[in-house]
Write an enzyme that holds these catalytic residues in place. Structure first.
Site, PDB file in Angstrom:
ATOM      1  N   SER A 197     -14.267 -53.490  -9.836  1.00 31.96           N
ATOM      2  CA  SER A 197     -15.227 -52.440  -9.487  1.00 31.96           C
ATOM      3  C   SER A 197     -15.701 -51.652 -10.706  1.00 31.96           C
ATOM      4  O   SER A 197     -16.799 -51.082 -10.679  1.00 31.96           O
ATOM      5  CB  SER A 197     -14.601 -51.484  -8.470  1.00 31.96           C
ATOM      6  OG  SER A 197     -13.384 -50.935  -8.966  1.00 31.96           O
ATOM      7  N   ASP A 221     -11.472 -39.352  -7.316  1.00 37.69           N
ATOM      8  CA  ASP A 221     -11.652 -40.623  -8.027  1.00 37.69           C
ATOM      9  C   ASP A 221     -11.804 -40.327  -9.518  1.00 37.69           C
ATOM     10  O   ASP A 221     -12.848 -39.845  -9.969  1.00 37.69           O
ATOM     11  CB  ASP A 221     -12.895 -41.349  -7.497  1.00 37.69           C
ATOM     12  CG  ASP A 221     -13.132 -42.695  -8.170  1.00 37.69           C
ATOM     13  OD1 ASP A 221     -12.405 -43.031  -9.129  1.00 37.69           O
ATOM     14  OD2 ASP A 221     -14.056 -43.415  -7.746  1.00 37.69           O
ATOM     15  N   HIS A 251     -13.519 -44.502 -11.600  1.00 41.20           N
ATOM     16  CA  HIS A 251     -14.904 -44.943 -11.768  1.00 41.20           C
ATOM     17  C   HIS A 251     -15.728 -43.855 -12.440  1.00 41.20           C
ATOM     18  O   HIS A 251     -15.210 -42.773 -12.738  1.00 41.20           O
ATOM     19  CB  HIS A 251     -15.481 -45.345 -10.407  1.00 41.20           C
ATOM     20  CG  HIS A 251     -14.703 -46.425  -9.732  1.00 41.20           C
ATOM     21  ND1 HIS A 251     -13.707 -46.159  -8.812  1.00 41.20           N
ATOM     22  CD2 HIS A 251     -14.745 -47.764  -9.863  1.00 41.20           C
ATOM     23  CE1 HIS A 251     -13.165 -47.305  -8.398  1.00 41.20           C
ATOM     24  NE2 HIS A 251     -13.781 -48.298  -9.023  1.00 41.20           N
TER      25      HIS A 251
END
Length: 497
Positions: free
Chosen positions: A222, A472, A475
């Site tokens: 990802s 998060d 990312h």
């Protein structure tokens, strides 16, 4: 600052029959400032203009009617006084010089203030300082003389961001931070400035021309998809006609096509490089991770014909806890020689590298395909490393790390990959280029989505009560840090073909 026009008109010198008027009393300052050089020379040689005056017998007041003025300028009669003063011409010259000095000083002052406002901050490896300057066109930078990965973050709200996250048609919701409520946008305005040189200025059209009739594939997890989305947003803004750009989902493969150029930019989900139990691009959260040591062909068939391949595989090899180990399957159940081993995550990564290197050495067309391996993307879960509270992770961080010599990322996996490529592929004439994006990303604790992203799983009451628990910090928000990764990729592509 006194306007020179008014200054001159209020100081017209009186004489009985002849009058001397400062040149600025009749010539607007703007006209002098914008006049051609030959006219400015003429102005300088005619600072004093003598004007014939007439007496107005009706009112008994002196009146001046210069041939270049439409209105008569009148002055009130004043008592006669004995005044010792310098010649009028000298005072006019002095007035001109004073006015010129004031104007020039003001322009310099405003220019300096504008530069200070444009570039406010910089984060440098080893020190913090502002930097003023611009990037160069391709060809002005010598990679042999400059390491692009060593440099500083420069705050630049003029040339950054490179695109609008709110306007990018193909942005993914897990990295669209401003769309999901992030109000501070300072993270979008940082530009990476290498020491001693400049990165080539990104040109979407030039990249698309280079990719005409070609295919670029990102292969990985990802984080690599994060970089793919970044590049798509960087180029799609230059294609205003929506009919000339498409995005197609096909299982693990996502394709962006610029139809006018017949250029393809793909992402292929393969987080562990080899076949694994995490190959489903949507459902891949598993209790344990397992790879098949000798199985890569299923994935490789997707990137075999690519002109450019960008691999990234680090995140899934990191331990989530101290007891985590990688399961490695050899052979197959069909052939009756299946064998399952367990090993440390780093040892499993070496197994995958060995098989990938073997496949590239036997199958890649070195005259056609360029291969890149992206560096490790750091996470920012432990705030104590930069002086914060670990319980907050990277939540509410709005600026990069300023700590001198800060370095927390793990470089061991990247070093292992580089060693394998140099040892096993270089002798065959196959060069794998490392995109070292680790150090520059390490500073950017402010660049993660935290809670400003789409949540695919409903949040629990505990999570809602403590936002840092689901923040998060892996990312990256877009626009943001991955844009620089793609600037590295672009620079390598256009400068070292």
């Amino acid at each position: 600052m006194i306007c020179p026009t008014h200054f001159g008109r209020k100081n017209i010198k009186r004489k009985a029959n002849k009058r001397q008027v400062s040149f600025f009393s009749t010539v607007p300052f703007k006209e002098i400032h914008t006049a051609p050089m030959w006219r400015r020379d003429a102005f300088r040689h005619h600072l004093i203009i003598r004007i014939d005056a007439q007496l107005d017998h009706k009112r008994g007041e002196p009146s001046y009617a210069p041939h270049f003025s439409e209105k008569r300028m009148k002055t009130q009669a004043t008592p006669k006084m004995m005044v010792l003063h310098a010649p009028v011409g000298v005072r006019s010259i002095v007035s001109f010089l004073v006015a010129f000095f004031i104007v020039a000083s003001s322009i310099v002052f405003l220019f300096d203030r504008g530069q200070e406002a444009q570039v406010q901050m910089a984060v440098e490896h080893g020190r913090q300082e502002p930097w003023v300057g611009g990037t160069t066109e391709a060809g002005d930078t010598s990679k042999e003389e400059c390491n692009w990965s060593r440099g500083q973050w420069v705050y630049d709200n003029v040339s950054r961001p490179l695109y609008s996250g709110l306007k990018c048609t193909f942005i993914f919701p897990e990295v669209a931070c401003d769309k999901y409520g992030r109000k501070d946008v300072m993270y979008q305005h940082w530009r990476w400035q290498p020491h001693g040189c400049d990165l080539p200025r990104f040109d979407a059209i030039k990249l698309l021309e280079m990719l005409r009739n070609k295919r670029l594939v990102f292969v990985g997890d990802s984080v690599n998809r994060n970089q793919w989305v970044s590049l798509v947003c960087m180029v799609e803004a230059s294609i205003p006609d929506d009919r000339l750009k498409t995005r197609i989902f096909n299982g693990s493969l996502i394709s962006f096509k610029a139809l006018e150029y017949n250029a393809t930019i793909d992402f292929y989900w393969s987080p562990l490089l080899l076949e694994s139990n995490s190959d489903n691009p949507i459902i891949h959260r598993v209790d344990y991770r397992m790879i098949r040591a000798d199985r890569i062909e299923k994935h490789a068939s997707v990137w075999r014909d690519a002109d450019i391949i960008v691999f990234n595989s680090y995140l899934w090899w990191r331990k989530q806890n101290d007891d985590m180990r990688m399961k490695v399957m050899y052979g197959s159940f069909e052939d009756g020689d299946a064998r399952l081993d367990e090993m440390e995550m780093m040892d499993g990564f070496e197994v995958a590298l060995k098989k990938l290197t073997e496949w590239l050495g036997e199958n890649i067309d070195k005259k056609k395909t360029r291969i890149f391996f992206a560096g490790s993307s750091p996470t920012h879960f432990w705030a104590s490393k930069w002086g914060g509270e670990d319980s907050n992770k990277c939540l509410n961080e709005t600026e990069p790390i300023y700590k001198v010599g800060y370095k927390s990322a793990d470089y061991s996996l990247m070093a292992m990959a580089k060693s394998y490529f140099e040892t096993l592929l270089e002798p065959k004439g196959i060069h794998v280029e490392i995109l070292n994006i680790t150090e520059l990303s390490d500073y950017r604790k402010d660049g993660h989505p935290t809670v400003f992203r789409k949540q695919y799983v409903p949040l629990t009451k505990e999570q809602i009560a403590k936002p840092a628990s689901y923040a998060d910090c892996t990312h990256w928000c877009l626009p943001g840090v991955p844009d620089v990764w793609n600037e590295f990729l672009y620079a390598n592509l256009i400068m070292y073909r």
